[in-house]
Design a protein around this motif. Structure first.
Motif, PDB file in Angstrom:
ATOM      1  N   ARG A 247      42.992 -29.055  20.134  1.00  0.00           N
ATOM      2  CA  ARG A 247      44.292 -28.411  20.333  1.00  0.00           C
ATOM      3  C   ARG A 247      44.440 -28.082  21.802  1.00  0.00           C
ATOM      4  O   ARG A 247      43.508 -27.630  22.449  1.00  0.00           O
ATOM      5  CB  ARG A 247      44.388 -27.120  19.512  1.00  0.00           C
ATOM      6  N   ARG A 248      45.603 -28.320  22.312  1.00  0.00           N
ATOM      7  CA  ARG A 248      45.841 -28.030  23.723  1.00  0.00           C
ATOM      8  C   ARG A 248      46.111 -26.539  23.898  1.00  0.00           C
ATOM      9  O   ARG A 248      46.903 -25.964  23.167  1.00  0.00           O
ATOM     10  CB  ARG A 248      47.021 -28.842  24.234  1.00  0.00           C
ATOM     11  N   SER A 249      45.461 -25.966  24.885  1.00  0.00           N
ATOM     12  CA  SER A 249      45.668 -24.547  25.148  1.00  0.00           C
ATOM     13  C   SER A 249      46.664 -24.348  26.282  1.00  0.00           C
ATOM     14  O   SER A 249      46.973 -23.221  26.642  1.00  0.00           O
ATOM     15  CB  SER A 249      44.337 -23.884  25.507  1.00  0.00           C
TER      16      SER A 249
END
Length: 92
Positions: free
Chosen positions: A24-26
């Motif tokens: 997941r991209r933060s």
């Protein structure tokens, strides 16, 4: 190809092939990114104006996204057919 495939089917195929899901991209969302970078983004386009004298004028402009300020950078009329057909270097 036109085949409908469920997300779970794709997951099973990737899992069986040993491919892990992407993390997941933060980072920021697309809207947050554009808001943060708006002061450096320009949009460019052109439009035509047909005059009362039946002439067409071409206008090139830029828009600063952050301020929505418009900069007209070029206004021109089409070249005459005789000039367009002249090979480069022969005009002196």
């Amino acid at each position: 190809m036109g085949y409908r495939v469920a997300a779970s089917t794709v997951w099973k195929i990737l899992h069986n092939a040993g491919v892990n899901p992407a993390p997941r991209r933060s980072g920021p969302t697309w809207k947050q990114f554009l808001t943060a970078q708006a002061h450096t983004i320009l949009a460019c386009d052109f439009f035509t104006v047909d005059t009362v004298a039946l002439k067409r004028i071409y206008v090139l402009f830029f828009v600063e996204i952050a301020t929505r300020q418009v900069h007209v950078v070029g206004v021109t009329v089409p070249l005459e057919k005789s000039v367009r057909a002249t090979p480069p270097g022969s005009i002196r």
